[in-house]
Design an enzyme around this catalytic site. Structure first.
Site, PDB file in Angstrom:
ATOM      1  N   GLU A 162      41.440  45.357  36.756  1.00 34.40           N
ATOM      2  CA  GLU A 162      41.657  46.747  36.368  1.00 34.40           C
ATOM      3  C   GLU A 162      41.030  46.995  34.998  1.00 34.40           C
ATOM      4  O   GLU A 162      40.875  46.074  34.189  1.00 34.40           O
ATOM      5  CB  GLU A 162      43.156  47.078  36.319  1.00 34.40           C
ATOM      6  CG  GLU A 162      43.882  46.877  37.641  1.00 34.40           C
ATOM      7  CD  GLU A 162      43.417  47.844  38.730  1.00 34.40           C
ATOM      8  OE1 GLU A 162      42.944  48.943  38.377  1.00 34.40           O
ATOM      9  OE2 GLU A 162      43.546  47.499  39.915  1.00 34.40           O
ATOM     10  N   GLY A 211      40.370  40.736  46.107  1.00 34.48           N
ATOM     11  CA  GLY A 211      40.110  39.535  45.313  1.00 34.48           C
ATOM     12  C   GLY A 211      40.803  38.285  45.826  1.00 34.48           C
ATOM     13  O   GLY A 211      40.176  37.315  46.202  1.00 34.48           O
ATOM     14  N   GLY A 217      46.293  42.096  47.220  1.00 37.72           N
ATOM     15  CA  GLY A 217      45.384  41.338  46.382  1.00 37.72           C
ATOM     16  C   GLY A 217      46.129  40.901  45.133  1.00 37.72           C
ATOM     17  O   GLY A 217      47.362  40.804  45.131  1.00 37.72           O
ATOM     18  N   ASP A 218      45.403  40.674  44.048  1.00 34.65           N
ATOM     19  CA  ASP A 218      46.048  40.201  42.823  1.00 34.65           C
ATOM     20  C   ASP A 218      46.734  41.320  42.047  1.00 34.65           C
ATOM     21  O   ASP A 218      47.609  41.061  41.215  1.00 34.65           O
ATOM     22  CB  ASP A 218      45.000  39.535  41.921  1.00 34.65           C
ATOM     23  CG  ASP A 218      44.398  38.295  42.562  1.00 34.65           C
ATOM     24  OD1 ASP A 218      45.165  37.371  42.881  1.00 34.65           O
ATOM     25  OD2 ASP A 218      43.170  38.253  42.757  1.00 34.65           O
ATOM     26  N   GLY A 219      46.381  42.571  42.311  1.00 33.62           N
ATOM     27  CA  GLY A 219      46.876  43.680  41.508  1.00 33.62           C
ATOM     28  C   GLY A 219      48.381  43.849  41.525  1.00 33.62           C
ATOM     29  O   GLY A 219      49.002  44.119  40.485  1.00 33.62           O
TER      30      GLY A 219
END
Length: 485
Positions: A445, A212, A179-181
């Site tokens: 986050e 996401g 994902g974007d993390g």
């Protein structure tokens, strides 16, 4: 005009080859990068992944629409593509040498990556990243003759640690199958390096494999392509690059680099607090959004910002303050990495006082595959898109949430939507309960959480207090389907 002949590009190469045992003429036109034989027409730039020599044959690996016709379409869902290979058997050793050299030279001229470092996050989203890599990413990288090193992330911030010490000279890009993390971790790792100014120029690729997938969706949607792992991988292979703004968030000696969004209020509460319903899948967001809207929280606080040109009438005039952010700059002496841009409080010309339902800053259009949070956001315009809701009837707010997938929420009279160059968030307590504060969510986050929020053993990077945010235009570079603004 009647005597004018159309100008056509002369073939660089024209020869006879054997295809499936049948001898046939084949041409390669350099200006177009097109290989033609019989009814076949291959665009090297758009369709050819890689070329290898096997004996007397040149093996061409390509991607085609599954009906076999035309090149990959740039608009809408094409119904899927398929990998194909073509064997051109050259009749002489000279032809084999010349053709393979010319074709390889053309591919090299496109600036495609040859060596990639690939992060795979096996824990994100539906825990499907490893399978996505094996099924959708690896075959295409292999076809494109790309060397790659794979690193599975084992814990939170693992990718950041690796990025901080990665030998960037060995690679032409870093790819995040997640994902974007993981992308956010990599950006923060690169900018905390001593050689951050060269490290952040490393092109970054994102293959959607998380919850996401806002960055991958934003990049692919900008050119009308579906958000799929194969489309994202093809964008990386083709090597087109796009500048990306990076927001620096500072608080005292702490800093965080954001590429996606910052949320405080309703959106942050839904995103973070719905984690307890993760077993529901993506439905957890909708389920918890309804709960939060009918038990709506409003937050005291204030936001100040440097408005982009054309947006100077939003909010109220901000009184010039003597405070400068020199302490932000000086406090980073101990850090070896990027300190972020310098700015002064007198630059902030507008303010909006609370209470607020929601404050949302966005760097790219999509916050997730179904959340078009900031439809006017650009990748490298040097601004962040600010979405503010101060007050809104609950039923109207519920209908606004259903508009998120299309971006229609920004047209509501209850929503302020503008662009800012820099931003200060001064978060406060809940309006109806002064003993409780809120959550500041950055790139999915928890950056900070106030008193009375959910219990957690994890220590946050920042406290629930004033934050300064400023955007650096085009600081990072991402692989993209094509150059977009």
């Amino acid at each position: 005009m009647g005597n004018t002949k159309p100008i056509t590009a002369a073939p660089v190469l024209s020869d006879r080859v054997r295809v499936n045992g049948v001898e046939t003429p084949v041409t390669f036109t350099a200006e177009e990068g097109i290989i033609r034989w019989r009814e076949n027409c291959l665009s090297i730039e758009k369709e050819v992944l890689g070329i290898t020599v096997e004996g007397s044959k040149i093996k061409i690996r390509a991607i085609k629409e599954n009906d076999g016709g035309g090149i990959i379409c740039c608009g809408g869902n094409t119904g899927g593509t398929v990998r194909r290979s073509y064997n051109l058997e050259m009749l002489t050793e000279d032809s084999l040498r010349i053709w393979s050299q010319k074709l390889h030279d053309f591919i090299d001229s496109l600036g495609r990556p040859k060596r990639l470092f690939v992060f795979v996050n096996p824990y994100g989203g539906k825990r499907s990243a490893s399978k996505i890599f094996i099924d959708s990413v690896k075959p295409l990288l292999d076809d494109a003759n790309i060397d790659y090193t794979v690193q599975e992330t084992k814990y939170q911030l693992h990718a950041k640690e690796v990025a901080k010490s990665l030998d960037i000279l060995r690679y032409d890009g870093v790819v995040c199958v997640s994902g974007d993390g993981i992308l956010v971790e990599v950006v923060n790792g690169l900018l905390e390096r001593e050689d951050w100014d060269s490290a952040i120029k490393m092109p970054l690729g994102v293959v959607p494999a998380g919850t996401g997938n806002g960055m991958a969706k934003s990049l692919l949607d900008a050119v009308g392509r579906p958000c799929t792992a194969s489309n994202a991988t093809l964008a990386i292979i083709r090597g087109n690059k796009q500048s990306l703004d990076v927001a620096t968030i500072t608080q005292g000696q702490n800093r965080f680099f954001s590429v996606l969004m910052l949320a405080w209020g309703l959106i942050a509460d839904i995103d973070i607090e719905s984690e307890k319903y993760r077993w529901m899948g993506s439905a957890r967001i909708d389920y918890y959004a309804i709960q939060r809207i009918f038990r709506l929280r409003r937050y005291n606080g204030c936001i100040k910002f440097l408005a982009a040109p054309g947006y100077e009438t939003f909010g109220e005039p901000a009184d010039p303050e003597g405070e400068t952010i020199n302490e932000v700059k000086s406090s980073f002496v101990q850090h070896k990495g990027y300190c972020g841009p310098t700015f002064e409080m007198k630059d902030f010309n507008r303010k909006i006082e609370g209470p607020f339902v929601s404050v949302w800053l966005h760097n790219v259009p999509w916050g997730g595959e179904n959340i078009r949070a900031a439809p006017d956001a650009k990748f490298s315009d040097g601004y962040l898109d600010l979405v503010v809701i101060k007050d809104c009837p609950k039923l109207t707010l519920l209908s606004l949430m259903t508009e998120l997938s299309k971006g229609g929420h920004v047209k509501s009279p209850h929503v302020l939507y503008l662009k800012v160059k820099a931003f200060v968030l001064e978060p406060g307590t809940q309006l109806d309960d002064g003993s409780k504060e809120g959550i500041i969510d950055v790139d999915g986050e928890v950056l900070a959480r106030g008193k009375g929020t959910y219990k957690s053993n994890y220590k946050t990077l920042m406290t629930y207090d004033k934050l300064h945010i400023k955007v650096d235009q085009g600081l990072a570079t991402v692989f993209s389907p094509s150059t977009i603004s």
